[in-house]
Design an enzyme around this catalytic site. Structure first.
Site, PDB file in Angstrom:
ATOM      1  CB  SER A  22      -0.078 -49.981   8.443  1.00  0.00           C
ATOM      2  OG  SER A  22      -0.691 -49.555   9.641  1.00  0.00           O
ATOM      3  CE  LYS A  74      -6.851 -52.913  16.580  1.00  0.00           C
ATOM      4  NZ  LYS A  74      -6.659 -51.702  17.392  1.00  0.00           N
ATOM      5  CG  ASP A 110      -3.477 -50.245  19.465  1.00  0.00           C
ATOM      6  OD1 ASP A 110      -2.724 -49.863  18.554  1.00  0.00           O
ATOM      7  OD2 ASP A 110      -4.578 -50.781  19.262  1.00  0.00           O
ATOM      8  CB  THR A 161     -22.615 -45.572  26.521  1.00  0.00           C
ATOM      9  OG1 THR A 161     -22.960 -45.098  25.213  1.00  0.00           O
ATOM     10  CG2 THR A 161     -23.604 -46.601  26.984  1.00  0.00           C
ATOM     11  CE1 TYR A 232      -4.707 -42.120  11.084  1.00  0.00           C
ATOM     12  CE2 TYR A 232      -4.895 -43.049  13.298  1.00  0.00           C
ATOM     13  CZ  TYR A 232      -5.010 -43.175  11.925  1.00  0.00           C
ATOM     14  OH  TYR A 232      -5.453 -44.367  11.392  1.00  0.00           O
TER      15      TYR A 232
HETATM   16  P1  NAP Z   1     -14.737 -47.848  19.284  1.00  0.00           P
HETATM   17  O1  NAP Z   1     -14.332 -49.099  19.972  1.00  0.00           O
HETATM   18  O2  NAP Z   1     -15.840 -47.906  18.274  1.00  0.00           O
HETATM   19  O3  NAP Z   1     -15.134 -46.778  20.436  1.00  0.00           O
HETATM   20  C1  NAP Z   1     -15.671 -45.536  20.064  1.00  0.00           C
HETATM   21  C2  NAP Z   1     -15.742 -44.596  21.275  1.00  0.00           C
HETATM   22  O4  NAP Z   1     -16.143 -43.308  20.789  1.00  0.00           O
HETATM   23  C3  NAP Z   1     -16.753 -44.994  22.340  1.00  0.00           C
HETATM   24  O5  NAP Z   1     -16.313 -44.579  23.597  1.00  0.00           O
HETATM   25  C4  NAP Z   1     -18.001 -44.196  21.902  1.00  0.00           C
HETATM   26  O6  NAP Z   1     -18.889 -43.914  22.962  1.00  0.00           O
HETATM   27  C5  NAP Z   1     -17.354 -42.910  21.461  1.00  0.00           C
HETATM   28  N1  NAP Z   1     -18.192 -42.149  20.527  1.00  0.00           N
HETATM   29  C6  NAP Z   1     -18.399 -42.414  19.217  1.00  0.00           C
HETATM   30  N2  NAP Z   1     -19.212 -41.472  18.682  1.00  0.00           N
HETATM   31  C7  NAP Z   1     -19.539 -40.621  19.684  1.00  0.00           C
HETATM   32  C8  NAP Z   1     -20.340 -39.449  19.772  1.00  0.00           C
HETATM   33  N3  NAP Z   1     -20.968 -38.953  18.699  1.00  0.00           N
HETATM   34  N4  NAP Z   1     -20.436 -38.821  20.965  1.00  0.00           N
HETATM   35  C9  NAP Z   1     -19.790 -39.294  22.058  1.00  0.00           C
HETATM   36  N5  NAP Z   1     -19.014 -40.399  22.045  1.00  0.00           N
HETATM   37  C10 NAP Z   1     -18.887 -41.054  20.875  1.00  0.00           C
HETATM   38  O7  NAP Z   1     -13.496 -47.186  18.513  1.00  0.00           O
HETATM   39  P2  NAP Z   1     -11.933 -47.322  18.876  1.00  0.00           P
HETATM   40  O8  NAP Z   1     -11.375 -48.503  18.186  1.00  0.00           O
HETATM   41  O9  NAP Z   1     -11.774 -47.201  20.348  1.00  0.00           O
HETATM   42  O10 NAP Z   1     -11.317 -46.044  18.125  1.00  0.00           O
HETATM   43  C11 NAP Z   1     -11.641 -44.720  18.545  1.00  0.00           C
HETATM   44  C12 NAP Z   1     -10.829 -43.710  17.736  1.00  0.00           C
HETATM   45  O11 NAP Z   1      -9.449 -43.856  18.018  1.00  0.00           O
HETATM   46  C13 NAP Z   1     -10.958 -43.845  16.208  1.00  0.00           C
HETATM   47  O12 NAP Z   1     -11.098 -42.562  15.663  1.00  0.00           O
HETATM   48  C14 NAP Z   1      -9.651 -44.469  15.794  1.00  0.00           C
HETATM   49  O13 NAP Z   1      -9.251 -44.097  14.479  1.00  0.00           O
HETATM   50  C15 NAP Z   1      -8.702 -43.878  16.830  1.00  0.00           C
HETATM   51  N6  NAP Z   1      -7.512 -44.721  17.053  1.00  0.00           N
HETATM   52  C16 NAP Z   1      -6.298 -44.157  16.863  1.00  0.00           C
HETATM   53  C17 NAP Z   1      -5.164 -44.914  17.069  1.00  0.00           C
HETATM   54  C18 NAP Z   1      -3.808 -44.315  16.848  1.00  0.00           C
HETATM   55  O14 NAP Z   1      -2.854 -45.079  16.670  1.00  0.00           O
HETATM   56  N7  NAP Z   1      -3.654 -43.015  16.901  1.00  0.00           N
HETATM   57  C19 NAP Z   1      -5.276 -46.258  17.492  1.00  0.00           C
HETATM   58  C20 NAP Z   1      -6.548 -46.794  17.693  1.00  0.00           C
HETATM   59  C21 NAP Z   1      -7.671 -46.001  17.474  1.00  0.00           C
HETATM   60  P3  NAP Z   1     -20.122 -44.914  23.297  1.00  0.00           P
HETATM   61  O15 NAP Z   1     -19.538 -46.030  24.110  1.00  0.00           O
HETATM   62  O16 NAP Z   1     -21.073 -44.066  24.031  1.00  0.00           O
HETATM   63  O17 NAP Z   1     -20.661 -45.399  21.974  1.00  0.00           O
END
Ligand code: NAP
Length: 288
Positions: A22, A74, A110, A161, A232
């Site tokens: 950012s 957040k 987002d 999950t 990304y």
């Molecule tokens: P989060 O709240 O921690 O959620 C993680 C998700 O990934 C959950 O659904 C989790 O499943 C799943 N997961 C994690 N490890 C896994 C595995 N080994 N096998 C299967 N499922 C798995 O994270 P978040 O904030 O949503 O962010 C998720 C991703 O999005 C990150 O990589 C982040 O950098 C990216 N992101 C990108 C942007 C963008 O602007 N492009 C914005 C926000 C986030 P369970 O519920 O089963 O644990």
């Protein structure tokens, strides 16, 4: 960059914060439109008692433009704000705080950023379409909420999950009088789910830094489907590369990052964000 007595300050609160793109995006944007402002990362430690409250209070005390808020603050940040946008309240998370004459307003950009980049990059609009969302974490919440607002024909939420997907579906479906089905992330189940999808989006962290494989059977997707991944780093995840090989339309995570930032930039400055400048600046850091 010239810093003087008129320079305004924006920034980002997070823990960890070292990886953030950012500052590069926003400082390039301030420079491009000739605004005397600077964007700084602030490491607000999650285990430091009272740190988040003090940091948010400083936005007001130091007359900052505002800040972005990222993991893990957040959700907790709500209680320190004066007001929050209805979408941020429904989603349960704030990623942008705007300081308006000492009153702090919370927004969540987002989901809107995701939809905007999806439309700009692929032309896809979810209205009347069959959408499959993989994941049920924080990012999935924003994206599901925004997609439901556009009345898709159907939404399936698939997560490792399943209980977590069930509870998210139960929470959001009634708000939009929509049906949200849930599914397990298993090959046979996903083959069936994907066979009638118009859009599949990965919102999990799988593929981040090249780690892990979603193993989605994307061969089951119709040939006109769009494959989207919000991860990304790397710019093209394994899922995106597989989709490209199959000749499917792709959408990468950089667009969401840039667009959510651009919406925040416009809220802080009241000026049109130089989106391509922001994208170039983020790309430059990602390629280093
Ligand atoms: P989060 O709240 O921690 O959620 C993680 C998700 O990934 C959950 O659904 C989790 O499943 C799943 N997961 C994690 N490890 C896994 C595995 N080994 N096998 C299967 N499922 C798995 O994270 P978040 O904030 O949503 O962010 C998720 C991703 O999005 C990150 O990589 C982040 O950098 C990216 N992101 C990108 C942007 C963008 O602007 N492009 C914005 C926000 C986030 P369970 O519920 O089963 O644990």
């Amino acid at each position: 960059m010239k810093i003087d007595g008129h320079t305004r300050v924006a920034g980002i609160f997070g823990d960890p914060i070292g990886h953030t793109l950012s500052p590069a995006m926003h400082n390039a944007a301030f420079k491009a439109i000739g605004l005397n402002a600077v964007y700084i990362p602030f490491h607000i430690k999650a285990d430091s008692k009272g740190a988040l409250k003090a940091a948010v209070e400083a936005v007001r005390a130091m007359n900052m433009l505002g800040v972005n808020v990222t993991i893990p603050h957040k959700e907790r940040v709500f209680k320190f704000l004066d007001e929050a946008d209805e979408h941020a309240i429904d989603i349960g998370a704030v990623n942008t705080i705007v300081n308006r004459d000492g009153r702090l307003f919370g927004y969540n950009t987002d989901g809107a950023g995701y939809l905007l980049s999806l439309r700009k990059d692929t032309g896809f609009r979810p209205t009347g379409k069959r959408v499959v969302i993989i994941g049920a974490g924080g990012a999935a919440r924003s994206i599901l909420y925004s997609i439901l607002g556009l009345k898709p024909a159907s939404v399936v939420l698939a997560n490792r999950t399943v209980k977590r997907a069930d509870s998210l579906a139960k929470e959001f479906a009634p708000k939009f009088s929509a049906a949200v089905e849930t599914a397990a992330l298993e090959k046979a189940v996903m083959e069936k789910v994907l066979s009638s999808a118009d859009l599949v989006v990965n919102t999990t962290s799988i593929g981040m830094m090249g780690k892990g494989e979603l193993g989605l059977p994307i061969g089951a997707l119709p040939s006109k489907a769009v494959v989207s991944d919000i991860v990304y780093r790397p710019l093209k995840t394994g899922l995106i590369k597989d989709a490209e090989k199959r000749g499917l339309k792709i959408h990468t995570g950089l667009g969401m990052l840039v667009r959510q930032g651009a919406i925040g930039f416009e809220l802080w400055t009241g000026k049109k964000a130089p989106v391509s400048v922001m994208e170039k600046a983020a790309l430059k850091v990602l390629r280093q």
